[in-house]
Structures are given as structure tokens and as C-alpha cells.
Design an enzyme around this catalytic site. Structure first.
Site, PDB file in Angstrom:
ATOM      1  N   LYS A  13       0.723  -1.628  -0.027  1.00 29.21           N
ATOM      2  CA  LYS A  13      -0.192  -0.021   0.311  1.00 29.21           C
ATOM      3  C   LYS A  13       0.708   1.299  -0.161  1.00 29.21           C
ATOM      4  O   LYS A  13       0.649   2.339  -0.773  1.00 29.21           O
ATOM      5  CB  LYS A  13      -1.206  -0.044   1.243  1.00 29.21           C
ATOM      6  CG  LYS A  13      -2.105  -1.282   0.739  1.00 29.21           C
ATOM      7  CD  LYS A  13      -2.674  -1.199   2.374  1.00 29.21           C
ATOM      8  CE  LYS A  13      -2.049  -1.065   3.536  1.00 29.21           C
ATOM      9  NZ  LYS A  13      -1.627  -2.144   4.489  1.00 29.21           N
ATOM     10  N   ARG A  85      -8.839   1.273   9.470  1.00 30.64           N
ATOM     11  CA  ARG A  85      -8.632  -0.496  10.351  1.00 30.64           C
ATOM     12  C   ARG A  85      -9.357  -1.192  10.443  1.00 30.64           C
ATOM     13  O   ARG A  85      -9.341  -1.803  10.837  1.00 30.64           O
ATOM     14  CB  ARG A  85      -7.316  -0.391  10.517  1.00 30.64           C
ATOM     15  CG  ARG A  85      -5.573  -0.760   9.871  1.00 30.64           C
ATOM     16  CD  ARG A  85      -4.002  -0.435  10.881  1.00 30.64           C
ATOM     17  NE  ARG A  85      -3.725  -1.420   9.943  1.00 30.64           N
ATOM     18  CZ  ARG A  85      -2.338  -0.405   9.537  1.00 30.64           C
ATOM     19  NH1 ARG A  85      -2.524   0.288   8.549  1.00 30.64           N
ATOM     20  NH2 ARG A  85      -0.847  -1.238   8.596  1.00 30.64           N
ATOM     21  N   ARG A 124      11.846  -7.281   4.867  1.00 35.22           N
ATOM     22  CA  ARG A 124      11.614  -5.760   4.553  1.00 35.22           C
ATOM     23  C   ARG A 124      12.472  -4.671   5.302  1.00 35.22           C
ATOM     24  O   ARG A 124      12.569  -5.063   6.794  1.00 35.22           O
ATOM     25  CB  ARG A 124       9.877  -5.044   4.649  1.00 35.22           C
ATOM     26  CG  ARG A 124       9.669  -3.790   4.605  1.00 35.22           C
ATOM     27  CD  ARG A 124       8.430  -3.547   4.728  1.00 35.22           C
ATOM     28  NE  ARG A 124       7.657  -3.478   5.872  1.00 35.22           N
ATOM     29  CZ  ARG A 124       6.756  -3.525   5.515  1.00 35.22           C
ATOM     30  NH1 ARG A 124       5.302  -2.975   4.797  1.00 35.22           N
ATOM     31  NH2 ARG A 124       5.767  -3.491   7.103  1.00 35.22           N
ATOM     32  N   ARG A 157      11.569  -3.064  10.656  1.00 33.84           N
ATOM     33  CA  ARG A 157      11.109  -2.214  11.835  1.00 33.84           C
ATOM     34  C   ARG A 157      10.994  -3.095  12.552  1.00 33.84           C
ATOM     35  O   ARG A 157      10.578  -4.494  12.306  1.00 33.84           O
ATOM     36  CB  ARG A 157       9.371  -2.008  11.310  1.00 33.84           C
ATOM     37  CG  ARG A 157       9.826  -0.774  10.680  1.00 33.84           C
ATOM     38  CD  ARG A 157       8.408  -0.463   9.674  1.00 33.84           C
ATOM     39  NE  ARG A 157       7.148  -0.404   9.736  1.00 33.84           N
ATOM     40  CZ  ARG A 157       6.386  -1.212   9.454  1.00 33.84           C
ATOM     41  NH1 ARG A 157       6.020  -0.281   7.811  1.00 33.84           N
ATOM     42  NH2 ARG A 157       5.522  -1.307   9.818  1.00 33.84           N
ATOM     43  N   ARG A 168       0.419  -9.565  13.680  1.00 32.50           N
ATOM     44  CA  ARG A 168      -0.091  -8.045  12.059  1.00 32.50           C
ATOM     45  C   ARG A 168      -1.259  -9.379  11.367  1.00 32.50           C
ATOM     46  O   ARG A 168      -1.665  -8.692  11.827  1.00 32.50           O
ATOM     47  CB  ARG A 168       0.829  -7.319  11.817  1.00 32.50           C
ATOM     48  CG  ARG A 168       1.536  -6.427  12.631  1.00 32.50           C
ATOM     49  CD  ARG A 168       2.625  -5.534  11.775  1.00 32.50           C
ATOM     50  NE  ARG A 168       3.203  -5.215  11.221  1.00 32.50           N
ATOM     51  CZ  ARG A 168       3.854  -4.898  10.062  1.00 32.50           C
ATOM     52  NH1 ARG A 168       4.823  -6.222   9.879  1.00 32.50           N
ATOM     53  NH2 ARG A 168       3.788  -4.985   9.072  1.00 32.50           N
TER      54      ARG A 168
HETATM   55  P1  ADP Z   1       1.703  -1.881   7.355  1.00 34.86           P
HETATM   56  O1  ADP Z   1       0.387  -1.421   7.081  1.00 34.86           O
HETATM   57  O2  ADP Z   1       3.186  -2.472   6.592  1.00 34.86           O
HETATM   58  O3  ADP Z   1       1.088  -3.053   8.707  1.00 34.86           O
HETATM   59  P2  ADP Z   1       1.631   0.966   8.817  1.00 34.86           P
HETATM   60  O4  ADP Z   1       2.853   0.981   8.792  1.00 34.86           O
HETATM   61  O5  ADP Z   1       0.426   0.881   7.953  1.00 34.86           O
HETATM   62  O6  ADP Z   1       2.163  -1.114   8.366  1.00 34.86           O
HETATM   63  O7  ADP Z   1       1.345   0.589  10.319  1.00 34.86           O
HETATM   64  C1  ADP Z   1       2.385   0.119  11.113  1.00 34.86           C
HETATM   65  C2  ADP Z   1       1.498  -0.146  12.698  1.00 34.86           C
HETATM   66  O8  ADP Z   1       0.502   1.343  12.971  1.00 34.86           O
HETATM   67  C3  ADP Z   1       0.057  -1.263  12.676  1.00 34.86           C
HETATM   68  O9  ADP Z   1       0.566  -2.431  12.401  1.00 34.86           O
HETATM   69  C4  ADP Z   1      -0.381  -0.258  13.955  1.00 34.86           C
HETATM   70  O10 ADP Z   1      -0.016  -0.325  14.870  1.00 34.86           O
HETATM   71  C5  ADP Z   1      -0.248   1.033  13.177  1.00 34.86           C
HETATM   72  N1  ADP Z   1      -1.671   2.130  12.666  1.00 34.86           N
HETATM   73  C6  ADP Z   1      -1.019   2.495  11.105  1.00 34.86           C
HETATM   74  N2  ADP Z   1      -2.758   2.945  11.181  1.00 34.86           N
HETATM   75  C7  ADP Z   1      -3.740   2.690  12.306  1.00 34.86           C
HETATM   76  C8  ADP Z   1      -4.875   2.648  11.950  1.00 34.86           C
HETATM   77  N3  ADP Z   1      -5.335   3.571  11.357  1.00 34.86           N
HETATM   78  N4  ADP Z   1      -5.124   1.658  12.686  1.00 34.86           N
HETATM   79  C9  ADP Z   1      -4.663   1.202  14.272  1.00 34.86           C
HETATM   80  N5  ADP Z   1      -3.517   1.222  14.402  1.00 34.86           N
HETATM   81  C10 ADP Z   1      -2.327   1.705  13.274  1.00 34.86           C
END
Ligand code: ADP
Ligand code: ZN
Length: 216
Positions: A13, A85, A124, A157, A168
Site C-alpha cells: 500500500k 483499519r 523488509r 522495523r 499483525r
Molecule cells: P503495515 O500496513 O505494513 O502493517 P503501517 O505502516 O501501515 O504498516 O502501520 C504500522 C503500524 O501502525 C500498525 O501495525 C499499527 O500498529 C499502527 N497503525 C497504523 N495505522 C493504524 C490504524 N488506522 N489504526 C490502528 N493502528 C494503526
């Protein structure tokens, strides 16, 4: 134009959203990037967020909604990456957009097989400065640990460590798959198979978006 990009962690994404933002001028809103910036700056939100993120858990809805609410009516149009999410977040987004008189133009679901996701996430790494993602197996930075684009530090990360990856996936299935059903029940979800190369996925994405036009 307002576009929601849905898909599991590792679907690509962020990569695609950045390209799309560059080519369309839409604003790329990544809640993950915003949270990592809060963590890096050591803010109160960052400290709270880190405790959830490192384990691969979601940050509470109330914090996420407060963080993004002011940004979603950007007149340049927005590309939502990583938000909503949860169904609670999706409903909050609906309420805010309705209040502003703005629709969601398209929801795009990027799907990738589970095996491929685990493979991608476990190799990654990411630039701490400009957030450019690297794959340590197939697309490593030319100097180990240094970003090709900006010279920043490239790190793995905490949530890309094996234990957090499994969590996750579980959290995604429990909390975010229902968001897809929520949008599907209203129609207008475009499905993209995001297994191919970044270029081919980008092609599919621009096609899906082209069908909603280019006005703001
Ligand atoms: P990925 O899509 O690879 O999991 P992101 O960078 O989008 O990684 O998100 C990393 C982390 O940030 C998530 O695992 C979560 O802990 C937090 N996070 C990001 N966006 C949200 C959201 N909309 N609601 C709750 N937690 C979020
Ligand atoms: Zn960089």
C-alpha cells in the site's frame, strides 16, 4: 477525489500510494508513517503508539481518529493508506466526510497470498527518514543500511520481526477484514491482485482509479 487503499500488511500500500500521490498530486495520508514520525519525535502519542506498534497491535481508534480527522478533507484529494483499519474508524470516516459533503470515490483492495506476505515482511527494511521501503533479498540499498534516495538510516522495523508479523496477520483478519465487508456491502470496491511487480500493480491501480475520473 478520495481513495481508500485496503490490504494486509505487506501488500504494498505504501509503495503504491506514494507513486500515486506523485503522479496525481493527491495527498498521501499514511497513518503508519504519521505514527512512526510521532515515535521518532518522542511525543506523548508516539510513546503510546510505540507500545502497540512494536507488538503488531493496533493503536486505539480514538487516537487514530483524532490524529487524522483534520486531514481528510484536503482539497487536493486524499489517498488513505492504512486508515480505516477497523469498522469504528470506517464509520468515523463516513461521519467526517458526510459532514464535509465529500464522498469516498473508490475503495481499492490489494490482495496478496499469505505466504508471499510473510516472505515480503520478513525481508523488509525501511528508511527512517523518507520511509522508502527496501527488500533485503531482492532490492537492498546499494550501501548496507543507507538509503539510496536520501542517505537516511535503513532499518528493520520492530513490527517486521517474526513474532510481530504473525500477530499483525491475526489482527488484520480480526479487525480489518470486516472493514472490507463493510465497504463491499455498499458496493464499489475494486479488487487488485498485488502479487506482481510494483510496476504492474501500479498499472492495475491507475486503471481502477481511472474509472472514477480525475476531478477533485
Ligand atoms: P503495515 O500496513 O505494513 O502493517 P503501517 O505502516 O501501515 O504498516 O502501520 C504500522 C503500524 O501502525 C500498525 O501495525 C499499527 O500498529 C499502527 N497503525 C497504523 N495505522 C493504524 C490504524 N488506522 N489504526 C490502528 N493502528 C494503526
Ligand atoms: Zn530515505
Amino acid at each position: 477525489m478520495r481513495i481508500v487503499l485496503l490490504g494486509p500488511p505487506g501488500a504494498g500500500k505504501g509503495t503504491q500510494a506514494r507513486r500515486l500521490a506523485d503522479s496525481t498530486g493527491m495527498k498521501h495520508l499514511s497513518t503508519g508513517d504519521m505514527l512512526r514520525a510521532e515515535v521518532a519525535a518522542g511525543t506523548e502519542l508516539g510513546l503510546l503508539a510505540k507500545s502497540f506498534m512494536d507488538k503488531g497491535d493496533y493503536v486505539p481508534d480514538s487516537n487514530i481518529i483524532a490524529m487524522i480527522q483534520q486531514l481528510i478533507a484536503d482539497p487536493a484529494g486524499v489517498l488513505l493508506d492504512g486508515f480505516p483499519r477497523t469498522v469504528v474508524q470506517a464509520k468515523a470516516l463516513d461521519d467526517s466526510l458526510e459532514a464535509a459533503g465529500l464522498p469516498i470515490d473508490k475503495v481499492i483492495n490489494m490482495s496478496v497470498s499469505n505466504d508471499e506476505l510473510v516472505r515480503r515482511l520478513s525481508s523488509r527494511a525501511i528508511c527512517t527518514e523518507c520511509q522508502t521501503p527496501y527488500n533485503l533479498v531482492s532490492d537492498a540499498p546499494s550501501t548496507e543500511g543507507i538509503c539510496d534516495k536520501c542517505g537516511g538510516d535503513v532499518i528493520v522495523r520492530n513490527d517486521d520481526r517474526p513474532q510481530a508479523i504473525m500477530n499483525r496477520m491475526k489482527v488484520f483478519n480480526e479487525l480489518t477484514v470486516p472493514v472490507l465487508s463493510y465497504y463491499k456491502s455498499r458496493g464499489d470496491v475494486a479488487e487488485i491482485i498485488a502479487t506482481g511487480s510494483p510496476d504492474s500493480v501500479f498499472e492495475a491501480l491507475t486503471q481502477a482509479i481511472g474509472s472514477v475520473g480525475h476531478s477533485n
